[in-house]
Each structure stands twice: as C-alpha cells, then as structure tokens.
Design an enzyme around this catalytic site. Structure first.
Site, PDB file in Angstrom:
ATOM      1  N   GLY A 145       0.941  -0.962  -0.064  1.00 39.00           N
ATOM      2  CA  GLY A 145       0.179   0.009   0.035  1.00 39.00           C
ATOM      3  C   GLY A 145       0.856   1.216  -0.137  1.00 39.00           C
ATOM      4  O   GLY A 145       1.969   1.266  -0.210  1.00 39.00           O
ATOM      5  N   LEU A 159       0.575   3.524  -2.019  1.00 39.00           N
ATOM      6  CA  LEU A 159       0.809   3.478  -3.423  1.00 39.00           C
ATOM      7  C   LEU A 159       1.247   4.705  -4.127  1.00 39.00           C
ATOM      8  O   LEU A 159       0.830   5.572  -3.946  1.00 39.00           O
ATOM      9  CB  LEU A 159      -0.252   2.885  -4.445  1.00 39.00           C
ATOM     10  N   HIS A 162       4.579   1.810  -8.082  1.00 33.45           N
ATOM     11  CA  HIS A 162       3.553   0.864  -7.896  1.00 33.45           C
ATOM     12  C   HIS A 162       2.621   0.789  -9.098  1.00 33.45           C
ATOM     13  O   HIS A 162       2.368  -0.162  -9.650  1.00 33.45           O
ATOM     14  CB  HIS A 162       2.729   1.013  -6.476  1.00 33.45           C
ATOM     15  N   SER A 205       9.499   5.475  -3.082  1.00 34.71           N
ATOM     16  CA  SER A 205       9.452   4.542  -2.115  1.00 34.71           C
ATOM     17  C   SER A 205       8.375   5.132  -1.413  1.00 34.71           C
ATOM     18  O   SER A 205       8.292   6.533  -1.016  1.00 34.71           O
ATOM     19  CB  SER A 205      10.783   4.561  -1.209  1.00 34.71           C
TER      20      SER A 205
HETATM   21  P1  AMP Z   1       6.022  -2.429  -1.532  1.00 38.82           P
HETATM   22  O1  AMP Z   1       4.706  -1.713  -1.546  1.00 38.82           O
HETATM   23  O2  AMP Z   1       7.294  -1.297  -1.062  1.00 38.82           O
HETATM   24  O3  AMP Z   1       6.393  -3.827  -0.888  1.00 38.82           O
HETATM   25  O4  AMP Z   1       6.334  -2.629  -3.148  1.00 38.82           O
HETATM   26  C1  AMP Z   1       5.366  -3.188  -3.940  1.00 38.82           C
HETATM   27  C2  AMP Z   1       6.135  -3.666  -5.256  1.00 38.82           C
HETATM   28  O5  AMP Z   1       6.511  -2.310  -5.707  1.00 38.82           O
HETATM   29  C3  AMP Z   1       7.686  -4.143  -5.072  1.00 38.82           C
HETATM   30  O6  AMP Z   1       7.722  -5.128  -6.041  1.00 38.82           O
HETATM   31  C4  AMP Z   1       8.457  -3.205  -5.238  1.00 38.82           C
HETATM   32  O7  AMP Z   1       9.562  -3.661  -5.773  1.00 38.82           O
HETATM   33  C5  AMP Z   1       7.836  -2.245  -6.280  1.00 38.82           C
HETATM   34  N1  AMP Z   1       8.428  -0.879  -6.391  1.00 38.82           N
HETATM   35  C6  AMP Z   1       8.251  -0.003  -5.021  1.00 38.82           C
HETATM   36  N2  AMP Z   1       9.036   1.210  -5.303  1.00 38.82           N
HETATM   37  C7  AMP Z   1       9.293   1.036  -6.659  1.00 38.82           C
HETATM   38  C8  AMP Z   1       9.917   2.046  -7.745  1.00 38.82           C
HETATM   39  N3  AMP Z   1      10.104   3.233  -7.299  1.00 38.82           N
HETATM   40  N4  AMP Z   1       9.824   1.445  -8.888  1.00 38.82           N
HETATM   41  C9  AMP Z   1       9.469   0.442  -9.192  1.00 38.82           C
HETATM   42  N5  AMP Z   1       8.776  -0.599  -8.460  1.00 38.82           N
HETATM   43  C10 AMP Z   1       8.793  -0.198  -7.249  1.00 38.82           C
END
Ligand code: AMP
Length: 284
Positions: free
Chosen positions: A31, A33, A37, A185
């Site tokens: 989340g 997002l 994402h 992030s």
């Molecule tokens: P998270 O919500 O942080 O667990 O991320 C969920 C998914 O989104 C994971 O596969 C992450 O690697 C991807 N993700 C997070 N930040 C980025 C970004 N800046 N660019 C591409 N994918 C991302």
C-alpha cells in the site's frame, strides 16, 4: 474495480476470471501506492488478463525495531490509484487471513536471503518469501510483477518460485524515479527536507559508478570506491552497504567482465533507503 478482504471473495474473483479464461496478473504491495507501484499495475494491465493487486503490510518481514506500526496506510488513495491504473481487483487481507491463529509455517530461501539486506534485516526475506508464497498460492497468479527497486527481493522471490515449483512467471519492472533520481518509495514521505536533499546522493553515486564503468574502468575496487566516495561525501547519510555484486548470486565481483549490480542501503535520519543500478562494462 472490485475490492475485498476475505479469502473467500478472493477465491470467487479468481474463479470468475478463470471462467472467462483470463490469466491472473498479480501485483503484491504494502500500500501507500505511488508511481512505482503504478508502473507495475500498468505493466500488468498492458499484458491483459485479470489484474489483481494485494495491499498488505506484512508483519513477518519487519524486524522488532522497524517501522511496522508507523508504516503509511492510505487505503482510500490506494483504491483511487489502482482504479486509475486499470486494476480489476484490490485484495486487502487482514493479518489473520494470511496468518491464521496458530500458524507456524515459514519459507526460507537460504543464502540469497541472508546477505546484504538479510544481514541488516535478519528474518526479513523469510517474511517476504513466506507472504509471497501464501499470496501466490491463494491467487494462483500466472504472472507476478515485482519492482527492480528491490533487487535482492526479485532474486529471493524468483528462487522461491522456482524451488517450490510454483507455476508463476516473474516479471521485473524498472525502477521509477523522481526527476532528481531518487527512487520512489513509500518511505520517502518520512524524509525531512534536508534528508530528502541528502538522499539524492544515492542515485548520484549509482550513476557515477555506472559512468565510470562505461568509460572503461574494469577494476571493481575502483568502481566501488567511486560509489562509496560519492555517498561518503554526503555527511547526512549513514551507509550500511555499497557494493558491486554479481546480479545472480549477489557475491561481490572483482573485475567487471560481465554486467554487475551496484547495491546501496543507507539511512537518511531514521529512514532506511535502498537502491541499485545496472553496471555494464564498457563496450570493447
Ligand atoms: P512495497 O509496497 O514497497 O512492498 O512494493 C511493492 C512492489 O512495488 C515491489 O515489487 C516493489 O519492488 C515495487 N516498487 C516499489 N518502489 C518502486 C519503484 N520506485 N519503481 C518500481 N517498482 C517499485
């Protein structure tokens, strides 16, 4: 777009999609997002089929002194973002849906999960592998979309999928960055203005290392020194690791004879940031 929490509703949605012969395209998230994402969701949408996003802040991948409690939770904004990205369904399970009372099963991938991130976050990748295994078994995903931003995670999950014979293809989507290079992030929102400014040294260091390699430098120690030097020049960052590694095994490389990965983890204030970059050897 439909939204649900219960496992029974997930299973019904998957059954409906299967009845329409749609493949299941799955994007797991925690989340909060953002556009990173969204890139995963758009990649899944472009591939067709039934696009399913999960939103779950997974307690087993957080250490006792980490930010599980204060991790950002923005369900309404997340639903709006998923809808715009063309997602078909958002599944937001409760902790008890994924970890039933008395559960005790864990998935552990071994060495790939204990180096680098795993060293500084003991147990983190067991939590990741366990929750992703559960999510893949529950969703029966045909295709799983992961972000390259979490490079070690892509290796850990890829290994888990292969080792457990899961019938899921893993697609890795390139990192989405701010105009100044900082990787998007969910944790960036913790950064003060000064920390946000300091954090730009991370993508700067990664680019400097990639450029040095592109100019013909083959000595991994020199490339590592460039990476480290650029990071150390920013006193507001506290670096945990900055390395040049083999992109399959994550072992440090000595000479740049094949494409490698530069990987970085650093604190800006109390916020822990990670990033990585492809390091290509210069063309002969
Ligand atoms: P998270 O919500 O942080 O667990 O991320 C969920 C998914 O989104 C994971 O596969 C992450 O690697 C991807 N993700 C997070 N930040 C980025 C970004 N800046 N660019 C591409 N994918 C991302």
């Amino acid at each position: 777009m439909i939204s649900f929490t219960d496992l029974a509703d997930l299973r019904a949605a998957v059954r409906d999609a299967r009845a329409r012969a749609a493949s299941i395209r799955f994007v797991p998230t925690m989340g909060a997002l953002h556009d990173g994402h969204a890139a995963l969701m758009r990649a899944a949408r472009a591939d067709g089929g039934f696009v399913l996003v999960s939103i779950f802040v997974n307690p087993t991948q957080f250490g006792p002194n980490e930010d599980f409690e204060r991790y950002p939770r923005t369900p309404d904004a997340d639903a709006a973002r998923a809808e715009v990205a063309g997602v078909d369904a958002v599944w937001s399970p409760r902790a008890l849906d994924l970890y039933p009372e008395g559960e005790s099963t864990r998935v552990s991938v071994g060495a790939l999960g204990t180096c680098w991130e795993g060293k500084f976050r003991p147990g983190h990748f067991d939590g990741v592998a366990t929750v992703v295994a559960k999510l893949l078994l529950a969703t029966t995903a045909d295709v799983l979309y992961l972000g390259e931003k979490d490079f070690q995670q892509t290796l850990v999950v890829g290994r888990m999928v292969r080792d457990l014979l899961l019938d899921t293809k893993v697609v890795v989507v390139p990192t989405v960055r701010e105009p100044d290079g900082l990787a998007l992030s969910s944790r960036n929102r913790y950064l003060s203005a000064a920390e946000r400014q300091a954090a730009t040294a991370i993508p700067r260091a990664l680019r400097a290392a990639a450029e040095l390699a592109a100019r013909g430098e083959k000595d991994a120690a020199a490339i590592r020194a460039k990476l480290r030097g650029t990071l150390d020049a920013e006193p507001r960052l506290r670096v945990q690791y900055a390395e040049l590694v083999d992109p399959a095994t994550l072992a440090p490389v000595e000479a740049l004879t094949a494409p490698a990965r530069a990987i970085v983890a650093a604190f800006a204030g109390t916020t822990r940031l990670i990033d990585n970059h492809l390091i290509n050897p210069a063309r002969p």
